[in-house]
Design a protein around this motif. Structure first.
Motif, short mmCIF file in Angstrom:
data_model
loop_
_atom_site.label_atom_id
_atom_site.label_comp_id
_atom_site.label_asym_id
_atom_site.label_seq_id
_atom_site.Cartn_x
_atom_site.Cartn_y
_atom_site.Cartn_z
N UNK A 1 55.53 39.48 42.91
CA UNK A 1 55.18 40.55 42.00
C UNK A 1 53.67 40.50 41.73
N UNK A 2 53.08 41.66 41.61
CA UNK A 2 51.66 41.78 41.32
C UNK A 2 51.37 41.20 39.94
N UNK A 3 50.28 40.43 39.85
CA UNK A 3 49.85 39.88 38.57
C UNK A 3 48.54 40.53 38.16
N UNK A 4 48.49 40.96 36.90
CA UNK A 4 47.29 41.54 36.33
C UNK A 4 46.81 40.60 35.23
N UNK A 5 45.63 40.04 35.44
CA UNK A 5 45.01 39.15 34.45
C UNK A 5 44.20 40.02 33.51
N UNK A 6 44.54 39.97 32.22
CA UNK A 6 43.99 40.92 31.27
C UNK A 6 43.59 40.23 29.97
N UNK A 7 42.71 40.92 29.23
CA UNK A 7 42.29 40.43 27.93
C UNK A 7 41.99 41.61 27.02
N UNK A 8 42.67 41.68 25.90
CA UNK A 8 42.41 42.65 24.84
C UNK A 8 41.89 43.99 25.29
N UNK A 9 40.72 44.34 24.77
CA UNK A 9 40.13 45.64 25.06
C UNK A 9 39.25 45.67 26.29
N UNK A 10 39.31 44.65 27.12
CA UNK A 10 38.51 44.62 28.34
C UNK A 10 38.94 45.76 29.25
N UNK A 11 38.24 45.94 30.34
CA UNK A 11 38.56 47.02 31.27
C UNK A 11 39.92 46.84 31.93
N UNK A 12 40.57 45.74 31.64
CA UNK A 12 41.92 45.53 32.15
C UNK A 12 42.88 46.56 31.58
N UNK A 13 42.53 47.14 30.44
CA UNK A 13 43.40 48.14 29.82
C UNK A 13 43.65 49.31 30.76
N UNK A 14 42.61 49.72 31.50
CA UNK A 14 42.79 50.86 32.41
C UNK A 14 43.71 50.50 33.56
N UNK B 1 43.40 41.06 39.73
CA UNK B 1 44.74 41.39 40.21
C UNK B 1 45.02 40.55 41.43
N UNK B 2 46.21 39.98 41.47
CA UNK B 2 46.67 39.24 42.64
C UNK B 2 47.98 39.88 43.07
N UNK B 3 48.03 40.28 44.33
CA UNK B 3 49.23 40.90 44.90
C UNK B 3 49.42 40.26 46.27
#
Length: 101
Positions: free
Chosen positions: A1-14, A54-56
């Motif tokens: 499964x694809x993993x999305x590494x994210x933090x709060x309001x960072x651009x990971x939100x998009x 992102x790791x896929x």
């Protein structure tokens, strides 16, 4: 499964938003800022500590809009506008507007 590494309001939100809109399956991996201090192992995925990442499978990406496009193309989303379609120029303009502002 694809993993999305994210933090709060960072651009990971998009990236998370794009995955939700498309219906792409993913695992959200929350990170605490600054990642260099809290998650030194993350630097193996993103050597500069950039979020999102992102790791896929063998695919690793750290540019938020590139990740969004990758996910949309992989999952056959209507969020992608091809060069032969009406609105292509507007699509490009607003896609990159998000990155430049």
């Amino acid at each position: 499964m694809m993993k999305i590494y994210a933090s709060g309001g960072a651009r990971s939100r998009r990236v998370l938003w794009a995955c939700e809109e498309i219906g792409a399956a993913y695992e959200r991996v929350p990170l605490t800022m600054p990642v260099r201090d809290h998650h030194p192992d993350f630097l193996e995925i993103s050597p500069g500590g950039a979020i999102p990442a992102m790791v896929d499978g063998d695919v690793r990406m750290i540019e938020s809009l590139a990740i969004c496009e990758y996910v949309a193309r992989k999952h056959g989303s209507t969020l992608i506008v091809g060069p032969e379609e009406p609105g292509f120029v507007d699509y490009l303009q607003y896609l990159w507007f998000g990155e430049s502002t």
